[in-house]
Design a protein around this motif. Structure first.
Motif, short mmCIF file in Angstrom:
data_model
loop_
_atom_site.label_atom_id
_atom_site.label_comp_id
_atom_site.label_asym_id
_atom_site.label_seq_id
_atom_site.Cartn_x
_atom_site.Cartn_y
_atom_site.Cartn_z
N GLU A 245 6.96 -3.64 -5.81
CA GLU A 245 7.47 -2.30 -6.12
C GLU A 245 8.84 -2.38 -6.77
N VAL B 84 10.00 -1.22 -10.61
CA VAL B 84 11.07 -0.28 -10.93
C VAL B 84 12.03 -0.92 -11.93
N THR C 298 -0.31 4.84 -7.17
CA THR C 298 0.80 4.12 -6.55
C THR C 298 0.28 2.89 -5.83
N THR C 299 1.09 1.89 -5.82
CA THR C 299 0.68 0.65 -5.18
C THR C 299 0.88 0.67 -3.68
N SER C 300 1.92 1.34 -3.25
CA SER C 300 2.10 1.43 -1.80
C SER C 300 2.39 2.87 -1.43
N GLY C 301 1.77 3.27 -0.33
CA GLY C 301 1.83 4.65 0.09
C GLY C 301 3.23 5.22 0.17
N GLU D 69 5.63 5.20 -1.62
CA GLU D 69 6.26 5.68 -2.83
C GLU D 69 5.98 7.15 -3.10
N PRO E 265 6.23 10.18 -2.11
CA PRO E 265 7.17 11.29 -2.20
C PRO E 265 8.08 11.24 -3.44
N GLU E 266 8.45 10.04 -3.86
CA GLU E 266 9.39 9.94 -4.98
C GLU E 266 8.72 9.99 -6.35
#
Lengths: 337, 337, 337, 337, 337
Positions: free
Chosen positions: B262, B266, B328-331, B333, B335-336
């Motif tokens: 992640e 970014v 998304t790769t991981s849960g 994330e 919210p952002e």
């Protein structure tokens, strides 16, 4: 408490007896009596101690409902615990339900806290074809155990399917996320539990089928051996699923690792191309008074030429390393690159 | 040294004896004598050698307090060591306390260095219902062992809870830090210790329940088998906890790995968008005299347009790769992003 | 070659004999003769073959000094090899020294290549309290073995301490470097060696204590069982140390992994804040003739405002992700962040 | 086919016999006949079937040359397969060569496809000291097996050395590359093969030395036990080498991981220092008309001062985190930092 | 249903019988009758129950076709299940086909659902050399089993080749992608399945060859032992392949890890060289009025000189660390660097 009685030669199972009738019924050595207790009242439980004279510890074991499969021989009866799968069992959450029971010279007693699908199936069967009782209580018990073990099969098939699905997800999907990881963990836990329970159950059936208990006559053993074979298969499949799931975790970690490599390659390629270009632009953004190139007529175009050469050179450098183009590192990239 | 004596037919346990009374008391073969020594003075310890004639090595073993559970048979007594859990045991720090003891034809001796909860419970029980002694010293010992093993249950429940909590922490929390790692390590160590101790204890109870020792009469064996079953459960749970904790560590490492991915995504997205834009700005910051674009009326706006196209193109590129947006790769994330 | 002889009833050990006296001494069946050979000359070694008539292969085994612990029974003597720990053994480098020996009806022979601390201790003991010999050669051998095994204890304590220290180093120190890794590897190797050697030794003592050898009379067995218990403890500790060290390696790798995450976060945060700001500055560094903002009176300040907004926005973005501020990922950061 | 015959009392081994002499020779029960076949012609092989009457399957096994070590007892002979190490065996490529053989009441037959060093050594020995044959064929076989096993020793020493070298390479060299990895893999494969072969061989010698075969008389057993002990050592070393190599792989992976951390630190430090400085320079490269600082006399110097402060601040930040300076993460850095 | 009958002394196998002839044929105790059923019709299957009186459960087992290899002894026949490899088996997908069968005093029955290559081979053999039947049904069964096991050999050779190829791919190819990972996973699954099936088969042959079943006479045992030896080899190879594949996975992960290091090195080197240069250019792009260097005649050239010094310094820094130049980290780089 439900009592089913089969008398030799009678065409039908008799039902509707109560606890009071038991002492009388038990006197008939040739009868086959099945007492099924589903979360019995205390009074019913008393029967186990007072009429059947079972060891108080075994009756307590029945009540407690948190034991592993086992079998114990007492003077004139066998006490056993087996586990059936619950109706809501899924590969992610493998749940079992305990079935306690006793096998005596002319009776079988089953004790459970919730509805037990296998028990109901066998009851249904007896009501239609009471002949199954003719071969004695050991055969009746065999039928119950057979039903219990049969319910493991669909769960095993579910496992198979889910693991296949999982491997597909790992290799093809674009989202190797914590969800996959969490599912792997759930499957692993389930399969370990399945392995443990069915392994213990297998040991019990092994002991029953090799003639350790005199209450199971020799001609009944092939039937118990059949259930045993079924459990061997369950254990074997559980072990191979465990191996597959371990493999899935390794594959998942590798795919995540490969993906990191991909990401870093993209970053490196971008940086390696853009940083030198930006530098060149920076150089001719300097404000020195004496910079001959700035006054040259074609300086600007020459700089563009240099920049293109640098960019193409970088692309070539990475292409030769196999970082871009045909030699993709992971299949998923192909559509974009 | 506390001495509790039960005489056949007497309604109450007699107490208040001293070491001097022991030789007299022991003569009554039908009595049940329990001598409990809590960090005894040397004089009291003498009694073991002089009155009971125990082997000096066993008495030394009692004193040393760093032995593993074991059981040894001598001519007319059994010497055993079992471990109870301490009151301050937690899943992170599993501590045990040693209980040494002897079982003879008409006595049970217990020896420990600190207050032992199980011992106190059994004493309390005997004072209220002395009938428990009626079945002889082997039954008394069974009750002590049963109490010792009963205290393992809450610890096991704590483990269960803590591991559940841990898995939640790993998957949902935003801080997969060294604290989690350190907790995993502590749990692992505890569970290995629990497995080791309870495994040895299980062996002892197995030997006691299968009739290896003549001092434990046959009708007592179901009771010892009951304690043995309890320990089988403890060992089994310890093994499954060990597997779960290993799984947690793997999950933790995977989550850390995912997080790195992640972070790198970014960084890569930022760099890939900003570097080309900065380069473009750099180009038109150059000071060449002959740069036609600079004099164009809408050059500035054209450059902005190019920049926006480049930025949107990059975003699209990463969106198609599944690096941003819905996939998304991981849960964590969601919210952002 | 040193010969110590104890005669029944004599108050002192007799010493000062030579090889020539041996045949005479051995005739006294009630004597206890201890022949200790420290890197013996060939002539001394002859005695083993000529006087004691030992099998040539065992004498060769004595000489070779690279054997594992074992015990072998011959017609009228037992040949054994055990390993003591050397004085310079540390958890990082576990070294053992071989002790060969023979036990006969009235003699004990020990053979070693270097000074052996346990042997010296037992000699010292015999000289002061020769009574220890009164119980025969099997008791003398027990005392030697007991001493050999006793020297394992401090090594085990060192292991315990070192592993604790190591775990501290891994979690708290700011330098998880190859040194730690190298130490983990050394400890692992040592503990595997310790496990292997003490496991073999345990087997030997098990055989000695269960009455396999007629030269060890029944009343001696509790003493050998005591040494055996000690070795069980050693093996058990070695196994738990092995588990701990494996755990340490996992922890170490995780900490390194966490640290990488930390480093990448720092890099990402810096890049994500600085790249956009640099881009904005770059934009207004362009030399277009028609750039209205450049001529605005407050343009410069407006740009600063935008930059601050961008920077704060980025910080907020990372703060909400838990990358900066209170939700630190690894404890070590707290002082700085 | 080479035939060596020893007759009781004769001072020399007789040689030069052919297959035709065998029936006559075998009649002498007190002789010791050794028939060695090196990739024999079909006619020679016939002898095994026609003269010795060996089971056809065993003769086929001899010919096939791809069997694992085993031993089988037939009515009046023993058939065995052992593996010797080839002359070109290295720790990276462990190769064995098969030796088939038969032991009868007065003969030993050996069968192999290539030159066998151990066989040649024993022949040489017999020619000089034929007395070795006096103890019968079982002793002759022991000598052959002893030689076969002796050739394992140098290979084991090579392993030891190579693993030591490997660990050095991993920790000290600046090139932890795929070569090291590939060597680890080769060593692992070799050591697994060594473990497997010598384990099977150990089982065979165990059976031979414990008196399972009547053709090996009791007084020969210590000699076979000696070879067995040697193989126990080989197996033990193979196991410890396997553990060491596994450890090496873990160390290698860790060192690679540490190195990545180092690389990332360097990148992060560079980026974190340079990006802010570049940004500051960018700010004062903007072309706003109203930028008071630009007209200040010491503005340029003030900016340099700010840059230096920022750079030093960053260095301090990283120094406090232990990323630079004395607290190096991996030893290899020290010379540069 | 195909029936082959051999009568003592007859020169040819007789064929063309139908189910009706069986009762008559079975009466001849000295005949050897082979009944081969390939996916038999229900009527044919009846024969098993009605003529041969086999236990209904075994006949059901035949029909079900999802059992593991096993052998069961009944009063006067043996029931067995073995697995042959299918013709389309590859190292990536190891498939087996079930063969059920019965061995009686004068008959062998084989039952399978698809064409079975080994069965056809044996039939062919019998038709040409019926003498093979002379030794009775146990020898006939041996020949079938031998054929079944022989078909494992080519699969094993394929494994060997594929693993070799795989290791090459991992170390030399420039594309360590998910394809390799996926192949490793497939091979692993196949080899685990091979290990499991052949292990069970080995157990069966072990039981057959050690004289457990009276229907297999003693003189037949060496033949069964031969098949057993073959299976031992299969199991052993399967185990060593499993180890090799595990090693391959480790190697693969390491190579991926090394590659990441390579990528990061490239990125770091680029960034570390370009960022300082860009910064320097940025400094002299500032618009301060008072910047003496800008007016210097050789300022521009001096800055170029500084830039070159910085770039060379960086290259030197990385060269001394072994990041560039001769000391490449992974062999694959050499052509480019």
């Amino acid at each position: 408490m439900e009592i089913l009685v089969y008398h030799k030669g009678k065409p039908k199972i008799e039902e509707g007896f109560t606890a009071e009738d038991l002492p009388e019924l038990l006197k008939d050595q040739s009868a086959v009596i099945w007492v099924d207790m589903e979360s019995p009242a205390e009074a019913d439980e008393r029967v186990l101690l007072d009429v059947f004279k079972f060891h108080p510890l075994t009756v307590e074991d029945c009540r407690e409902n948190r034991h592993y499969p086992k079998v114990e021989e007492f003077r004139d009866y066998i006490y056993f615990i087996v586990h059936g799968v619950t109706a809501d069992t899924s590969p992610e959450r493998f749940n079992t339900i305990e079935l306690d029971g006793f096998l005596g010279p002319n009776y079988v007693i089953t004790y459970h806290h919730d509805t037990f699908r296998s028990i109901n199936n066998v009851k249904q069967l007896l009501r239609t074809t009471p002949i199954a009782c003719q071969r004695g209580p050991a055969f009746l018990l065999h039928q119950i155990l057979d039903q219990v073990v049969d319910f493991y099969s669909p769960v095993l098939d579910d496992f198979d399917e889910r693991i296949d699905q999982l491997e597909d997800d790992i290799f093809t999907l674009k989202r190797p996320n914590n969800q996959i990881l969490s599912e792997i963990m759930d499957l692993k836990r389930s399969v370990l539990r399945l392995r443990r329970i069915s392994g213990k159950q297998m040991d019990i059936l092994h002991r029953m089928s090799r003639g350790e208990f005199s209450l199971i006559p020799e001609d009944m053993r092939p039937f118990y051996r059949d259930v045993y074979d079924h459990l061997v298969r369950v254990v074997d499949l559980a072990e191979s699923y465990r191996d597959l799931i371990s493999g899935s975790l390794e594959a998942y970690l590798s795919v995540v690792s490969n993906r990191l490599n991909e990401i870093m390659k993209v970053l490196t390629i971008f940086s390696a191309i853009m940083l030198p270009l930006t530098f060149i632009a920076g150089v001719y953004g300097m404000n020195f008074e004496n910079m001959p190139e700035l006054h040259s007529r074609y300086g600007y175009y020459a700089v563009w030429a240099i920049m293109i050469v640098v960019a193409v050179g970088m692309l070539l450098f990475f292409w030769r390393r196999g970082w871009i183009g045909a030699k993709t590192t992971s299949g998923e990239e192909t559509p974009e690159s």
